[in-house]
Design a protein around this motif. Structure first.
Motif, mmCIF file in Angstrom:
data_model
loop_
_atom_site.group_PDB
_atom_site.id
_atom_site.type_symbol
_atom_site.label_atom_id
_atom_site.label_comp_id
_atom_site.label_asym_id
_atom_site.label_seq_id
_atom_site.Cartn_x
_atom_site.Cartn_y
_atom_site.Cartn_z
ATOM 1 N N LEU A 284 51.095 44.426 32.390
ATOM 2 C CA LEU A 284 50.794 45.526 33.301
ATOM 3 C C LEU A 284 49.294 45.750 33.435
ATOM 4 O O LEU A 284 48.771 45.906 34.540
ATOM 5 N N VAL A 285 48.576 45.742 32.318
ATOM 6 C CA VAL A 285 47.127 45.983 32.357
ATOM 7 C C VAL A 285 46.408 44.840 33.075
ATOM 8 O O VAL A 285 45.479 45.069 33.848
ATOM 9 N N ASN A 286 46.849 43.596 32.814
ATOM 10 C CA ASN A 286 46.242 42.470 33.539
ATOM 11 C C ASN A 286 46.482 42.582 35.039
ATOM 12 O O ASN A 286 45.603 42.238 35.848
ATOM 13 N N GLN A 287 47.650 43.076 35.407
ATOM 14 C CA GLN A 287 47.919 43.290 36.835
ATOM 15 C C GLN A 287 47.002 44.375 37.398
ATOM 16 O O GLN A 287 46.478 44.251 38.505
ATOM 17 N N ARG A 288 46.804 45.453 36.622
ATOM 18 C CA ARG A 288 45.892 46.511 37.062
ATOM 19 C C ARG A 288 44.459 45.997 37.179
ATOM 20 O O ARG A 288 43.722 46.372 38.085
ATOM 21 N N VAL A 289 44.063 45.136 36.238
ATOM 22 C CA VAL A 289 42.722 44.539 36.295
ATOM 23 C C VAL A 289 42.562 43.731 37.575
ATOM 24 O O VAL A 289 41.557 43.845 38.287
ATOM 25 N N GLN A 290 43.561 42.907 37.893
ATOM 26 C CA GLN A 290 43.497 42.091 39.105
ATOM 27 C C GLN A 290 43.448 42.977 40.355
ATOM 28 O O GLN A 290 42.662 42.726 41.276
ATOM 29 N N GLU A 291 44.276 44.011 40.363
ATOM 30 C CA GLU A 291 44.287 44.914 41.523
ATOM 31 C C GLU A 291 42.955 45.642 41.660
ATOM 32 O O GLU A 291 42.460 45.846 42.778
ATOM 33 N N ALA A 292 42.357 46.035 40.531
ATOM 34 C CA ALA A 292 41.061 46.720 40.591
ATOM 35 C C ALA A 292 39.986 45.805 41.159
ATOM 36 O O ALA A 292 39.153 46.219 41.975
ATOM 37 N N GLY A 293 39.976 44.527 40.729
ATOM 38 C CA GLY A 293 39.006 43.578 41.276
ATOM 39 C C GLY A 293 39.219 43.331 42.753
ATOM 40 O O GLY A 293 38.255 43.295 43.533
ATOM 41 N N GLU A 294 40.482 43.173 43.160
ATOM 42 C CA GLU A 294 40.764 42.946 44.584
ATOM 43 C C GLU A 294 40.400 44.164 45.415
ATOM 44 O O GLU A 294 39.878 44.030 46.527
ATOM 45 N N GLN A 295 40.653 45.364 44.901
ATOM 46 C CA GLN A 295 40.310 46.572 45.644
ATOM 47 C C GLN A 295 38.798 46.707 45.799
ATOM 48 O O GLN A 295 38.293 47.146 46.848
ATOM 49 N N ALA A 296 38.055 46.338 44.747
ATOM 50 C CA ALA A 296 36.594 46.407 44.818
ATOM 51 C C ALA A 296 36.052 45.458 45.887
ATOM 52 O O ALA A 296 35.164 45.825 46.670
ATOM 53 N N THR A 297 36.585 44.231 45.930
ATOM 54 C CA THR A 297 36.125 43.288 46.955
ATOM 55 C C THR A 297 36.539 43.743 48.338
ATOM 56 O O THR A 297 35.794 43.559 49.311
ATOM 57 N N PHE A 298 37.719 44.361 48.451
ATOM 58 C CA PHE A 298 38.160 44.874 49.757
ATOM 59 C C PHE A 298 37.266 46.021 50.225
ATOM 60 O O PHE A 298 36.871 46.091 51.388
ATOM 61 N N ASP A 299 36.935 46.938 49.309
ATOM 62 C CA ASP A 299 36.107 48.095 49.675
ATOM 63 C C ASP A 299 34.716 47.672 50.125
ATOM 64 O O ASP A 299 34.111 48.331 50.982
ATOM 65 N N THR A 300 34.188 46.612 49.542
ATOM 66 C CA THR A 300 32.838 46.158 49.910
ATOM 67 C C THR A 300 32.847 45.103 51.005
ATOM 68 O O THR A 300 31.777 44.674 51.452
ATOM 69 N N GLY A 301 34.022 44.657 51.438
ATOM 70 C CA GLY A 301 34.089 43.679 52.527
ATOM 71 C C GLY A 301 33.729 42.271 52.109
ATOM 72 O O GLY A 301 33.269 41.473 52.927
ATOM 73 N N ILE A 302 33.936 41.935 50.840
ATOM 74 C CA ILE A 302 33.624 40.591 50.337
ATOM 75 C C ILE A 302 34.964 39.899 50.052
ATOM 76 O O ILE A 302 35.670 40.279 49.121
ATOM 77 N N HIS A 303 35.303 38.889 50.856
ATOM 78 C CA HIS A 303 36.641 38.303 50.793
ATOM 79 C C HIS A 303 36.659 36.844 50.326
ATOM 80 O O HIS A 303 37.720 36.244 50.298
ATOM 81 N N ASP A 304 35.522 36.270 50.004
ATOM 82 C CA ASP A 304 35.497 34.858 49.606
ATOM 83 C C ASP A 304 35.045 34.692 48.157
ATOM 84 O O ASP A 304 34.485 33.667 47.791
ATOM 85 N N LEU A 305 35.271 35.717 47.339
ATOM 86 C CA LEU A 305 34.873 35.650 45.933
ATOM 87 C C LEU A 305 35.873 34.786 45.164
ATOM 88 O O LEU A 305 37.067 34.791 45.453
ATOM 89 N N HIS A 306 35.367 34.027 44.191
ATOM 90 C CA HIS A 306 36.227 33.177 43.379
ATOM 91 C C HIS A 306 37.246 34.037 42.628
ATOM 92 O O HIS A 306 36.913 35.128 42.131
ATOM 93 N N PRO A 307 38.514 33.583 42.520
ATOM 94 C CA PRO A 307 39.538 34.394 41.839
ATOM 95 C C PRO A 307 39.165 34.796 40.418
ATOM 96 O O PRO A 307 39.485 35.905 39.976
ATOM 97 N N GLU A 308 38.484 33.922 39.681
ATOM 98 C CA GLU A 308 38.076 34.262 38.315
ATOM 99 C C GLU A 308 37.060 35.394 38.311
ATOM 100 O O GLU A 308 37.083 36.270 37.445
ATOM 101 N N LEU A 309 36.145 35.363 39.297
ATOM 102 C CA LEU A 309 35.168 36.447 39.394
ATOM 103 C C LEU A 309 35.860 37.747 39.771
ATOM 104 O O LEU A 309 35.465 38.825 39.304
ATOM 105 N N VAL A 310 36.867 37.683 40.633
ATOM 106 C CA VAL A 310 37.611 38.890 41.016
ATOM 107 C C VAL A 310 38.288 39.497 39.788
ATOM 108 O O VAL A 310 38.229 40.717 39.559
#
Length: 510
Positions: A284-310
């Motif tokens: 569950l926490v790893n899923q929340r971590v992934q969602e937090a990274g994806e939300q951060a990239t979405f909020d800033t408009g950066i969509h080509d970040l490497h999955p590991e960096l996300v």
């Protein structure tokens, strides 16, 4: 042509009628049949004649209509031709007038050129005469006069250029400082976000203190299993209806917190159940971590970040620095750099990317040796970020020298986000001591009546006695207090010193 057609039709009709009459005559008496045939034939001829005449009349009417239409079309064409001829004639007259005007101007220009050439010759003669007179008066040759004049001009130009350079530098510095302050203030006003303050411990409420014994287990086996599986410290003390989980790793601490909450909710607490709940919480926490990274990239408009960096970026959700959530801080820095880059005419997307990733090393700085800026730069380089982004990450704390505008923007945004009021917390004791020291420094000067440290210690108001401190002394006093605060105290941001001098007259009515 229509008459022939109708004549043929009439003939055919007559022939047909004749055949009918002949057939009729064969069935009756010959004489009666002949008479009837003659009557039918005569009638057919009359009908054919009538049809022919009607056809002739219709043909004549059609011919008249066609003739009238052709005549109207001819008249319309003649009218258009006359209009076109009229327009051509007008254009020819206009061209003739322009040609005449150009001829007159050319004649005037020729005469003016002659006058100019004459005046130039007169001016040349006058200059030669003046030069001869100047040479006789000054006793110098033209070359000597030129050399003397150039020397004088060199001195004057050098002095004037130095003055202009100083004025330009002063104006440039003032304008640059004003522009920089404007850009920073606009960026700070447009980007205002709140930060959640977190600690290195998590407190979990329990329904009753009776549950503490079940959490500890027989001879402490449950608490030992929990600590071994989650890698955290479980603190159970006399604090009523709560237990505390402590761990330096915020992600691991969050997994332990979720595990304990699930165990308390489930009610079955034993080593096997602890391990089962731990795996669920970890997922569950790893899923929340992934969602937090994806939300951060979405909020800033950066969509080509490497999955590991996300994913690594999402781990900053559970990381704090001086009580400031690092993911929120990174988002704020990204917004600030984007706004400032737009004001300066730079690419805001690249600036946001550098701002978002500048603290990514803090997500793994407990796992890798080194400074978080260097760790983050290596991580970004390994996952394909551009050299400009990598350099901005590594230079944001001056671990290496900044060499671009992007580096400076990230540094400025990082400082603004960290130093603004409310962004980071201090301990209560240190906060109170700093306020007391501010007031103590201000009160140490002669003529100071009262001091007030306000705005969370970012402003000091100093009341002075008007009899002891005059208007000129207030300016010096404000400067002296500010200099001493700057030398003796450590504080985030800046401290404004305001010296207030007022005179009061009191009258009593009886």
């Amino acid at each position: 042509m229509p008459e022939i057609v109708f004549a043929i039709i009439g003939a055919i009709v007559g022939i047909a009628i004749g055949f009918g009459v002949a057939r009729f005559l064969t069935s009756g008496s010959q004489k009666r049949k002949e008479e009837e045939a003659e009557l039918v034939l005569a009638d057919a001829k009359r009908q054919a004649e009538t049809i022919r005449r009607e056809a002739e009349v219709e043909a004549k009417d059609e011919a008249l209509k066609l003739k009238a239409e052709i005549e109207n079309e001819r008249k319309e064409r003649q009218r258009e031709v006359r209009e076109a001829e009229h327009r051509v004639q007008q254009r020819e007259e206009s061209l003739d007038r322009r040609t005449n005007s150009l001829d007159q101007r050319e004649h005037q220009i020729s005469s003016l050129q002659g006058q100019v050439e004459k005046r130039q010759r007169d001016v040349t003669k006058a200059e030669q005469e003046v030069n001869r007179k100047l040479e006789s008066i000054a006793g110098m040759t033209p070359d000597q006069a030129k050399a003397e004049l150039l020397n004088n001009l060199k001195d004057e130009v050098a002095h004037e250029s130095a003055t202009i350079i100083r004025d330009s530098e002063a104006r440039t510095r003032a304008e640059a400082d004003k522009t920089a302050r404007s850009i920073l203030s606009q960026a700070m006003q447009r980007i205002a976000s709140e930060h959640t303050i977190e600690n290195t411990v998590s407190t979990i409420q329990i329904p009753s203190d009776d549950l503490k014994g079940r959490i500890i287990g027989r001879e402490g086996r449950n608490i030992r299993s929990f600590e071994q599986i989650t890698g955290t410290n479980l603190i159970i003390d006399d604090t009523p209806e709560c237990v505390t989980i402590s761990c330096f790793d915020p992600v691991r601490r969050e997994i332990g917190r979720v595990t304990m909450e699930n165990l308390i909710s489930d009610g079955r607490i034993h080593p096997a159940r602890i391990e089962e709940m731990f795996h669920k919480a970890e997922k569950l926490v790893n899923q929340r971590v992934q969602e937090a990274g994806e939300q951060a990239t979405f909020d800033t408009g950066i969509h080509d970040l490497h999955p590991e960096l996300v994913h690594t970026l999402g781990r900053l959700r559970y990381r704090t620095s001086y009580g400031q959530n690092v993911l929120n801080h990174s988002l704020e820095v990204a917004y600030l750099t984007g706004v400032m880059a737009s004001e300066l005419g730079l690419d805001p997307v690249t600036a946001k990317r550098a701002g978002l990733l500048h603290d990514i090393g803090k997500a793994i700085d407990r796992e890798v040796e080194g400074n978080h800026a260097v760790i983050g730069a290596d991580l970004a380089r390994r996952f394909g970020e551009s050299e400009a982004i990598v350099h901005a990450i590594e230079a944001h704390h001056n671990d290496i020298e900044p060499n671009s505008v992007l580096d400076v923007l990230v540094q400025a945004a990082d400082a603004v986000s960290a130093a603004r009021p409310g962004a980071r917390k201090e301990t209560l004791d240190a906060y109170i001591k700093r306020l007391e020291k501010l007031e103590e420094i201000a009160m140490s000067y002669e003529g100071v009546e009262r001091t007030f440290a306000i705005q969370a210690g970012r402003e000091v108001r100093v009341m002075v006695e008007p009899e002891k401190v005059d208007e000129d002394r207030t300016v010096v006093l404000a400067h002296d207090i500010a200099s001493r605060i700057e030398n003796e105290l450590q504080y985030p941001g800046q401290v404004k010193v305001i010296v207030i001098r007022e005179s009061r007259a009191i009258g009593i009515a009886k």
